[in-house]
Design a protein around this motif. Sequence first.
Motif, PDB file in Angstrom:
ATOM      1  N   GLY A 193      -0.535   0.821  -2.414  1.00 17.60           N
ATOM      2  CA  GLY A 193      -1.237  -0.167  -1.614  1.00 17.60           C
ATOM      3  C   GLY A 193      -1.993  -1.156  -2.483  1.00 17.60           C
ATOM      4  N   ASP A 215      -3.020  -7.986   2.139  1.00 17.43           N
ATOM      5  CA  ASP A 215      -2.796  -6.543   2.083  1.00 17.43           C
ATOM      6  C   ASP A 215      -1.304  -6.290   1.932  1.00 17.43           C
ATOM      7  N   PHE A 217       1.420  -2.780   1.568  1.00 20.24           N
ATOM      8  CA  PHE A 217       1.586  -1.329   1.519  1.00 20.24           C
ATOM      9  C   PHE A 217       3.073  -0.990   1.384  1.00 20.24           C
ATOM     10  N   SER A 239       7.848  -1.152   3.929  1.00 25.50           N
ATOM     11  CA  SER A 239       6.751  -1.964   3.401  1.00 25.50           C
ATOM     12  C   SER A 239       6.150  -2.823   4.509  1.00 25.50           C
TER      13      SER A 239
END
Length: 734
Positions: A193, A215, A217, A239
Motif C-alpha cells: 500500500g 492512495d 493498494f 489493485s
Amino acid sequence: MKFSKLALAVGVAALGFNALAEDKNLEHIQIISHHDKLRTEAGSATLISEELLEEFEFDDIHRILSQVPGVNIREEDGFGLRPNIGFRGVTPERSKKITILEDGVLIGPAPYSAPAAYYFPVTTRMTAVEVFKGPAAIKYGPQTVAGTLNLVTRQVPDYAIGGLDLATGSDGYAKAHGYYGNRQDNIGFLVEGVHLESDGFKELDGGGDTGFKKDDFLIKADYKLDGQQFDQRFEVKLSYADELSDETYLGLTDSDFAENPYRRYAASQPAQMDTKHTQVMFTHQLTSQSVDLTTRVYRNDYERAWLKLNGLSNSSASLSDILASPELFEAQYDVIRGERNSVVAGETTHFLTMGTNDREYYSQGIQVDGDWRVPVFGLTHNVSFGVRFHQDEIERNHFEDTYSMIDGVSTRVEGTKTFTTEDTESTDAWSVYIEDQVTLDKLTLGVGVRGELMDMEYQNDKPDSADDYQTKTTRIWLPGVSGFYQLNDNSGLLFGVHQGFVPSSPSSPARGDDDEFEKSVNYEFGGRFNDGVTQFEIVGFYNDYSNLIESCGQSNCGTQVQLDTEFSGGEVDVWGVESQFAQTYPLNIHLDVPMSMTYTYTQSEFQEELYSEFVQWGHIRPGDRLPYLPTHQATFSVGLAHQDWAVDLLVKYVSEMPETAGVGYENFDMPLAGKEVPATTVVDLAAHYELGQYGRIYAKIDNLFDQDNIVSRRPYGARPGKPRTMSIGYKYQF
C-alpha cells in the motif's frame, strides 16, 4: 560502489539483474540484462532498476525518465500527476503516442479508443521501469512509432520480505509505503500500500490547498507447480487506486508569472480532479528448457471527474487569448483574478464557465506471449510470438456549471448545469506479432512483423442531437528488422528499421486511406561499448513520417471549439542522436565516485506548407519545427559512495522549445505564436545513511537552486515546475 552499482545508475547494461532472469519474473516483459557484460540484443532498450529508483526516491515519472536518452517531456503540474511523455520527438501530450504497460499489460484507461493517459500508476511502488524504442518495441502496441514504457510492480517473494517507507517534507508532503510478502510451500502472497499527499506549492487567491492525495493498494497471490517437463506458475493480481487533487489547467500571464510564478487565480478555486482505478489480472506462466509461454487475462476500470475553468460568458476570447493579451481583455482578466465581480452595474456580465469532464473507461482482454528456442540447420532461432484480444471503451458525460465571481470568491450559481458532451467510443482489437532472432557468427539478426486489426465504434449519446453513429475497420501490418554485430568482447554495432503506426480515434472521419492514420518508417543505427569499467552507447535515429496526426485535447489546445478534433500535418522528419556514458572512479578502498551522463539531440522539420486550424500549427512552412521538442537535453549525475552512506547529485538541462510550429494567418489568431518555453537547468540532491539492521535514513532536495522558469503555456497561460522542496524519510526492509 562497484561496477554493478554504476551500471544500475545508468540503467542500461548487464546490471547484476541475473537473479530476475533466473526467476523468470512474470512482471518484466523482457529481461534486458544478460550474464555477459556486453548486451547483444538488438534495438534500444533501457532498464531503470529498483536501486536507481531508490537513489532519489522520486514519485514523479518525469524525473525518473530524465535519465533515459531520447525521452521528451512537457511538464504540467510539477508533481507528474498526469504525465506528458514522448519518445524520439513524438508529441508528449498525455503520453498518448507511447504504449504504456504495467506488468506487461496495457494500463491506459482506453489505449485504443482514447489513449490520453489521464490515469498513470503510482511509481512509488514500482521496482523497475523498462523503456523500449525503435524495433525493440515491435512486440508492443498499438502505438508503435515511438516505443513502449513498462512499469514493473513487486513480485511475489519466495521467502518472507517486508518494508516500510515513511517520509515528510515541504508543502505538507507526506509518504507512507509498506509491503509484506511470504511463501508457504507452493503458495505465495504479497500485500502493498502507498499513500502520498501534499498541500501543493501554489498560492491560491482567496486561500485553499493546491495539492493532492493519492492512495494505491496491491494484492498478489501465486501458486507454483514444478513438473518434470514444465514448470508452471499461476498468479492473481488485484489493485485499487484513487486520487483527489486540487488541480487546474489555468496558468498565469507572463507578467504575473514574473511577479509570483506560484500564484493561482481566484477563478480556479473550485478546480478538482477525482479519480478511481481498479485492476484484476490473472496470469499463467509455463516454462521449459525450450519454451516460455505466458497468458494474461485482465480488466481495468477507471472513472474520473475533473472540474476546471473552461471560459467566460459573453466573451469572444478564449482563456488563452485573455492570458496572452490581458490588456485587450481587461474586464475578463480582472474577473479571472478575482479583482472584479462577474456582475457590474451597467457593464457586460462575465460569469465563469466551469466544466466537469466526467468520464468512465474500461479495458479488458486476454493475451498470450511466448518464446521458443529451436535449432534449425545448425542455428538456434529465438522465436518470440504473441496474440492479444483487447476491448476498451470511453463514455463521456461532460457538463458545465455557471459560477459567479463575487468579492474574490468563485461561487456556483444554482440551476445552471448543462450537459455539453455525451458520447461513447469503443474498440475491439486483435493484435499479433512474431519475431525470429538468429545468431550467425557475430551477427544477431531479428526479423518480425506486428498486426493490428481493429473494429471501432462511435455513438453520440446526446438526446437532443441528430443521430451520429460511425463504425470503421482497420487492418494493418507493421514489419521490422533489427540486428547487432559484435565487433569484439567489449563492443558492437546495432541497427534497425520498422514501420510505425498510431491508430485514429473511433470518432475521427473514416476516410479509408493512409491520411486517416499516423504512419512512419523509423530507422536507428548505433553502437555499444562496455569493458567492465567504462560504458558507452550512442544511437542515431530517423523517423520519416508520411502523415503526422495531432489531436486537440483539453491539456494542449486552449480552445473549446477544437476539442477531440484530429489534424493532419503531412510529411514530417524527426532525427537525432541518443548517447549515454558511465564510469566509476575509485578514490580509495572505501570511497567511489560514480558518474554518468545522457545526452539527446533532436531536430524536426515539416516537409510541406499547410494552413492548419490547429492552434499549435497555424501556417506551417517547410523546415518549421515541431512544438514542445527541445533540440538539446542532457542529464549528468555524480556521487560519492561509501559502504554506509552515499550522496548523489543529478543535473538536468533542457533547451528552449517553441510553443507553436507556425504562425497565425488571416482570420486565424495564435496567441502563443513566436513564443518559446525557456531553457531550464534543474539540480536534485539526495543522500542516505545506512543504519545496519535498523534500516536507513534518507534526505533529498528537489530543484536545489529553486529554478522557477516557465515549463509550459499550454493550455491556458504560463505554468511553473516544482520549486525547491525538501524531504526526509526512514526506510526499513527485511
